[in-house]
Design a protein around this motif. Structure first.
Motif, mmCIF file in Angstrom:
data_model
loop_
_atom_site.group_PDB
_atom_site.id
_atom_site.type_symbol
_atom_site.label_atom_id
_atom_site.label_comp_id
_atom_site.label_asym_id
_atom_site.label_seq_id
_atom_site.Cartn_x
_atom_site.Cartn_y
_atom_site.Cartn_z
ATOM 1 N N PHE A 107 0.846 -1.188 0.000
ATOM 2 C CA PHE A 107 0.000 0.000 0.000
ATOM 3 C C PHE A 107 0.884 1.242 0.000
ATOM 4 O O PHE A 107 1.644 1.461 0.935
ATOM 5 N N GLU A 108 0.732 2.007 -1.083
ATOM 6 C CA GLU A 108 1.542 3.211 -1.289
ATOM 7 C C GLU A 108 0.686 4.399 -0.878
ATOM 8 O O GLU A 108 -0.214 4.801 -1.619
ATOM 9 N N LEU A 109 0.910 4.941 0.310
ATOM 10 C CA LEU A 109 0.102 6.097 0.732
ATOM 11 C C LEU A 109 0.582 7.320 -0.042
ATOM 12 O O LEU A 109 1.696 7.808 0.186
ATOM 13 N N VAL A 110 -0.233 7.779 -0.982
ATOM 14 C CA VAL A 110 0.177 8.910 -1.828
ATOM 15 C C VAL A 110 -0.342 10.237 -1.293
ATOM 16 O O VAL A 110 0.222 11.289 -1.578
ATOM 17 N N ALA A 111 -1.446 10.200 -0.534
ATOM 18 C CA ALA A 111 -1.988 11.445 0.034
ATOM 19 C C ALA A 111 -2.592 11.174 1.399
ATOM 20 O O ALA A 111 -3.271 10.172 1.603
ATOM 21 N N LEU A 112 -2.317 12.087 2.305
ATOM 22 C CA LEU A 112 -2.944 12.092 3.640
ATOM 23 C C LEU A 112 -3.573 13.455 3.784
ATOM 24 O O LEU A 112 -2.883 14.473 3.593
ATOM 25 N N ALA A 113 -4.852 13.512 4.143
ATOM 26 C CA ALA A 113 -5.501 14.821 4.303
ATOM 27 C C ALA A 113 -6.294 14.853 5.595
ATOM 28 O O ALA A 113 -7.043 13.924 5.892
ATOM 29 N N ASP A 114 -6.093 15.926 6.368
ATOM 30 C CA ASP A 114 -7.004 16.172 7.491
ATOM 31 C C ASP A 114 -7.895 17.341 7.099
ATOM 32 O O ASP A 114 -8.040 17.638 5.903
ATOM 33 N N SER A 115 -8.493 18.018 8.053
ATOM 34 C CA SER A 115 -9.458 19.046 7.659
ATOM 35 C C SER A 115 -8.786 20.300 7.104
ATOM 36 O O SER A 115 -9.439 21.080 6.413
ATOM 37 N N HIS A 116 -7.487 20.485 7.354
ATOM 38 C CA HIS A 116 -6.840 21.726 6.904
ATOM 39 C C HIS A 116 -5.630 21.536 5.989
ATOM 40 O O HIS A 116 -5.339 22.377 5.164
ATOM 41 N N HIS A 117 -4.906 20.464 6.173
ATOM 42 C CA HIS A 117 -3.652 20.303 5.442
ATOM 43 C C HIS A 117 -3.614 18.965 4.735
ATOM 44 O O HIS A 117 -4.472 18.112 4.951
ATOM 45 N N GLN B 127 -0.471 13.401 16.522
ATOM 46 C CA GLN B 127 -0.619 12.972 17.921
ATOM 47 C C GLN B 127 -0.337 14.136 18.872
ATOM 48 O O GLN B 127 -0.983 14.285 19.899
ATOM 49 N N GLU B 128 0.637 14.948 18.471
ATOM 50 C CA GLU B 128 1.021 16.111 19.297
ATOM 51 C C GLU B 128 0.171 17.333 18.994
ATOM 52 O O GLU B 128 0.518 18.446 19.381
ATOM 53 N N ARG B 129 -0.894 17.127 18.239
ATOM 54 C CA ARG B 129 -1.791 18.225 17.833
ATOM 55 C C ARG B 129 -1.074 19.289 17.006
ATOM 56 O O ARG B 129 -1.416 20.467 17.030
ATOM 57 N N GLN B 130 -0.031 18.884 16.296
ATOM 58 C CA GLN B 130 0.648 19.776 15.350
ATOM 59 C C GLN B 130 -0.032 19.622 13.987
ATOM 60 O O GLN B 130 -0.669 18.608 13.729
ATOM 61 N N PRO B 131 0.156 20.612 13.086
ATOM 62 C CA PRO B 131 -0.422 20.455 11.745
ATOM 63 C C PRO B 131 0.205 19.269 10.999
ATOM 64 O O PRO B 131 1.352 18.895 11.264
ATOM 65 N N LEU B 132 -0.547 18.743 10.076
ATOM 66 C CA LEU B 132 -0.086 17.599 9.275
ATOM 67 C C LEU B 132 1.111 17.989 8.400
ATOM 68 O O LEU B 132 1.950 17.173 8.066
ATOM 69 N N GLY B 133 1.153 19.228 8.000
ATOM 70 C CA GLY B 133 2.252 19.720 7.173
ATOM 71 C C GLY B 133 2.040 21.201 6.993
ATOM 72 O O GLY B 133 1.226 21.807 7.702
ATOM 73 N N ASP B 134 2.758 21.789 6.027
ATOM 74 C CA ASP B 134 2.552 23.232 5.834
ATOM 75 C C ASP B 134 1.777 23.526 4.547
ATOM 76 O O ASP B 134 1.645 24.666 4.137
#
Ligand SMILES: NC(=O)c1ccc[n+]([C@@H]2O[C@H](COP(=O)([O-])OP(=O)(O)OC[C@H]3O[C@@H](n4cnc5c(N)ncnc54)[C@H](OP(=O)(O)O)[C@@H]3O)[C@@H](O)[C@H]2O)c1
Length: 356
Positions: free
Chosen positions: A37-47, A68-75
């Motif tokens: 399984f090649e995870l090509v995209a991860l999306a939460d509600s903002h990033h 887990q640390e409540r940080q953004p998924l990315g920029d």
């Protein structure tokens, strides 16, 4: 070996557990299913994170740790859901699996777009299956859509029901305790804990939704009943299911904090019901029942020591399992079990829908 690109919507409790399970099972997945399984995209509600060649294990685990640390998924601010799937198409990815482990409304256009392109879809999100029947009906019995984790928290409830239907065994009655949260609250009340304290304990342990009224209103259980009933051949709408809410509408507009304080007012009436059940050798359970296209969801007394009182379980009474129902019981719910149900669906699609 098959490379299966995966787009993951939702990186909450279930999404994070799923990513960890995918990373941890790479070797076994290859050996047993010849699949990666090649995870090509991860999306939460903002990033979002997007890598058409597949995100590395290091990137995935860093994303899980950040969430887990409540940080953004990315920029990277995320594009719309549909645009995310369109990017996969533009990148010429084939045999893509879309995984929806959000609790969002409005995912239907994404699912439709994906299914039209013969992508697979795996849902833990119940909402697309529990919306109005004219919209939801196309997702039932679809060869490219799986949804084991929508009912039973990873226990093989959907697979069992599908087997019963496939073997032409008519479904007569389905019954069960379908909410781990409400099961916990009921068991606490058996022990004399007031409802409001049991609720606070459930919330404190993270068993409830952030707003516990989501659980107490019975809507989540109602959605599960709709999914089971619709699979069984009854085109249920919400009106066909009688749902008992455990709080009155007067408390609907309070903030969560205010509601938690006001819940004390619900203690005496519930204590009386628990006591009345106890006198009759019964306990209160939040039970879902479904037969002949009609369902009820609510508190009812059940015999102490009965399966319904003691287990998180679901029973199917069918043409063949009539005198003695088919029971599925055991630990259900929790993010690990739910994620495992999603992973099982992904393997099933990789094997059955995308060929060997
Ligand atoms: N938890 C369980 O034991 C369990 C059991 C059975 C089924 N389920 C079902 O599984 C689903 C996920 O549960 P959970 O406990 O993981 O929920 P959760 O912790 O609240 O996570 C939900 C995730 O969805 C994201 N999200 C919200 N809207 C989105 C959108 N439009 N696009 C992409 N992502 C979006 C949220 O983003 P942010 O991170 O930015 O908020 C969050 O990452 C729910 O449908 C739930 O009913 C859960």
């Amino acid at each position: 070996m098959k490379h299966i690109p995966v787009i993951l919507f939702g990186v909450g409790g279930v999404g994070r557990a799923l990513v960890q399970q995918i990373v941890a099972s790479r070797d076994q997945m290859l050996a047993r299913n010849a699949c990666h399984f090649e995870l090509v995209a991860l999306a939460d509600s903002h990033h979002w994170l997007w890598q058409p060649q597949g995100l590395s294990n290091e990137q995935l685990l860093a994303a899980v740790a950040a969430k887990q640390e409540r940080q953004p998924l990315g920029d990277q601010p995320r594009p719309g859901n549909l645009e995310i799937v369109q990017q996969a198409e533009a990148a010429w990815l084939n045999n893509v699996i879309i995984v929806d482990v959000t609790a969002s409304d409005g995912m239907e256009p994404v699912l439709d777009f994906a299914l039209e392109r013969r992508y697979g879809v795996v849902l833990a999100n119940k909402k697309p299956l529990a919306g109005p029947w004219p919209t939801a009906r196309r997702y039932f019995n679809h060869p490219l859509l799986r949804h084991e984790s929508t009912v039973g928290g990873g226990q093989p409830v959907i697979a069992t029901l599908r087997y019963l239907l496939d073997t032409n065994d008519p479904i007569l009655r389905i019954e069960g305790q379908l909410s781990g949260t409400l099961g916990f609250i009921c068991q606490q009340m058996d022990e004399g804990v007031p409802f409001s304290r049991a609720l606070a304990a459930a919330k404190g342990r993270g068993y409830t939704e952030p707003d516990p009224r989501e659980d107490l209103a019975g809507r989540d259980v109602m959605r599960k009943v709709m999914i089971l009933g619709r699979m069984a051949g009854w085109p249920l709408e919400e009106n066909d299911i009688q749902v008992e809410s455990l709080y009155p509408s007067a408390l609907a507009h309070l903030s969560v904090r205010e509601f938690m304080a006001a819940a004390v007012a619900l203690d005496p009436a519930l204590r009386d019901r628990v006591n009345a059940a106890g006198v009759a050798g019964e306990v209160l359970r939040y039970v879902a029942e479904l037969s002949a296209g009609q369902g009820t969801v609510g508190l009812r007394p059940v015999p102490m020591g009965s399966a319904l009182a003691n287990l998180k379980y679901i029973s199917f009474r069918t043409g063949r399992y009539n005198d003695e129902p088919l029971l599925i019981a055991g630990k259900g719910a929790g993010v690990e079990m739910t994620a495992a149900g999603v992973l099982g669906d992904m393997v099933d699609l990789a094997r059955e829908a995308f060929g060997r």
